[in-house]
Motif scaffolding. Structure first.
Motif, short mmCIF file in Angstrom:
data_model
loop_
_atom_site.label_atom_id
_atom_site.label_comp_id
_atom_site.label_asym_id
_atom_site.label_seq_id
_atom_site.Cartn_x
_atom_site.Cartn_y
_atom_site.Cartn_z
N TYR A 74 22.71 -22.27 -6.58
CA TYR A 74 21.57 -23.12 -6.28
C TYR A 74 20.32 -22.61 -6.98
O TYR A 74 20.16 -21.39 -7.19
N ASP A 75 19.42 -23.56 -7.31
CA ASP A 75 18.12 -23.13 -7.82
C ASP A 75 17.20 -22.86 -6.63
O ASP A 75 17.60 -22.95 -5.47
N GLU A 76 15.96 -22.52 -6.92
CA GLU A 76 15.04 -22.11 -5.85
C GLU A 76 14.66 -23.25 -4.92
O GLU A 76 14.13 -23.01 -3.82
N ASP A 77 14.93 -24.49 -5.33
CA ASP A 77 14.67 -25.64 -4.46
C ASP A 77 15.90 -26.06 -3.66
O ASP A 77 15.87 -27.07 -2.96
N GLY A 78 16.97 -25.29 -3.79
CA GLY A 78 18.19 -25.61 -3.07
C GLY A 78 19.07 -26.62 -3.75
O GLY A 78 20.05 -27.10 -3.16
N TYR A 91 33.04 -17.29 -14.09
CA TYR A 91 32.26 -18.51 -14.09
C TYR A 91 31.05 -18.33 -15.02
O TYR A 91 30.55 -17.21 -15.20
N THR A 92 30.56 -19.44 -15.57
CA THR A 92 29.34 -19.41 -16.37
C THR A 92 28.43 -20.56 -15.98
O THR A 92 28.91 -21.62 -15.55
N PHE A 93 27.13 -20.34 -16.11
CA PHE A 93 26.16 -21.43 -15.90
C PHE A 93 24.94 -21.17 -16.76
O PHE A 93 24.66 -20.03 -17.17
N ASP A 94 24.22 -22.24 -17.06
CA ASP A 94 22.99 -22.14 -17.85
C ASP A 94 21.83 -21.80 -16.93
O ASP A 94 21.59 -22.48 -15.93
N MET A 95 21.12 -20.75 -17.28
CA MET A 95 20.02 -20.28 -16.45
C MET A 95 18.80 -21.19 -16.58
O MET A 95 18.29 -21.40 -17.68
N PRO A 96 18.34 -21.76 -15.46
CA PRO A 96 17.12 -22.59 -15.52
C PRO A 96 15.88 -21.69 -15.52
O PRO A 96 15.98 -20.47 -15.39
N ARG A 97 14.73 -22.30 -15.64
CA ARG A 97 13.47 -21.54 -15.66
C ARG A 97 12.94 -21.38 -14.23
O ARG A 97 11.81 -21.77 -13.91
N CYS A 98 13.78 -20.83 -13.36
CA CYS A 98 13.40 -20.58 -11.98
C CYS A 98 14.41 -19.60 -11.38
O CYS A 98 15.41 -19.26 -12.01
N ASP A 99 14.16 -19.19 -10.15
CA ASP A 99 15.10 -18.29 -9.48
C ASP A 99 16.39 -19.02 -9.12
O ASP A 99 16.38 -20.24 -8.86
#
Length: 270
Positions: A74-78, A91-99
């Motif tokens: 999840y991102d910082e907004d859930g 597993y892999t995921f693209d890192m967004p510009r947030c926690d």
């Protein structure tokens, strides 16, 4: 010239660094990665950066007897983030510009022992210390489960004579009896056991002295048939630890929904 090459290589090593451990938040671009993992699991994070995009690789390793139940990111907004399964527990995921927070759940498939059974109910009671002579000659005073066994014996929860056999697997009917006797000692309503007719196919295999305990455990919803469709309780069957934890949670709910007197007793002990 040689110094510039060395400096450039050092920068590249930082950009393509690996070995980021999950016990601390890892800063990636404009955010950090936090890992919320169950017991019995280790997580290693690896990042690969190409231009302004960072891909995070999540490697999960479970300890003996633990199996991975699920992973969520999840991102910082859930908001749930998409991820790819690239291998066994990889597993892999693209890192967004947030926690980002990675939730990892496991299940403990270790077998529950008699010692585990005593300790589980003892902790549910608030880990009391009792003045009672240890009735088992194979439980040393320095054993980590000794106080739990002493308490369980004092409460009359244990049916075994002579030796305790701490490492012996606890059967489903034995746990049902322990729960039944503990409910009686705490003045819970156990009358449902007397009028309950066990409808499982293998009810004839329930031991005579365990029948009331099994009826109570099933009638109260604390325990159920292992396979309700087929209708088997499996009285002599073993228990996995994740099953045992679920049973104790449901049993604890009976106290939470009990009367004031029961709640007062639990408060005093804990």
């Amino acid at each position: 010239m040689k110094l510039r090459v060395i400096a450039l290589l050092a920068v590249l090593c930082l950009l393509f660094s690996t070995a980021a451990f999950a016990d601390e938040p890892q800063p990636y671009l404009n955010g950090s990665v936090f890992v919320d993992a169950s017991d019995g699991v280790e997580v290693q994070l690896t990042r690969v950066r190409i231009a302004n995009k960072i891909t995070v690789r999540v490697a999960v390793e479970t300890e003996d007897d633990y199996l991975l139940r699920g992973i969520e990111i999840y991102d910082e907004d859930g908001k749930s983030l998409p991820f790819e399964v690239v291998g066994c527990y990889l597993y892999t995921f693209d890192m967004p510009r947030c926690d980002v927070t990675i939730h990892i759940a496991t299940e403990d498939y270790g077998i529950v022992t008699r010692a585990d059974g005593a300790v589980g109910l003892w902790k549910l009671a608030g880990s009391p210390v009792v003045d009672y002579i240890m009735p088992y000659d194979d439980v040393g005073s320095d054993a980590e489960y000794a106080e739990a066994v002493r308490w369980a014996a004092a409460e009359g929860l244990l049916e075994w004579n002579g030796s305790f056999s701490a490492d012996k697997p606890l059967t489903r009917e034995e746990l049902a009896v322990m729960i039944y006797k503990y409910a009686q000692s705490r003045s819970l309503d156990t009358t449902a056991a007397a009028g309950y007719e066990l409808d499982t196919i293998d009810r004839a295999f329930v031991s005579t002295d365990a029948y009331d305990g099994v009826c109570y455990a099933v009638a109260s919803g604390v325990m159920d048939a292992e396979n309700r469709t087929a209708g088997y309780f499996n009285p002599q069957g073993e228990l996995f630890k994740y099953e045992f934890d679920g049973i104790l949670d449901r049993f604890a709910e009976l106290f939470d929904s009990g009367d004031d007197n029961i709640q007062g007793e639990l408060t005093d002990e804990t």
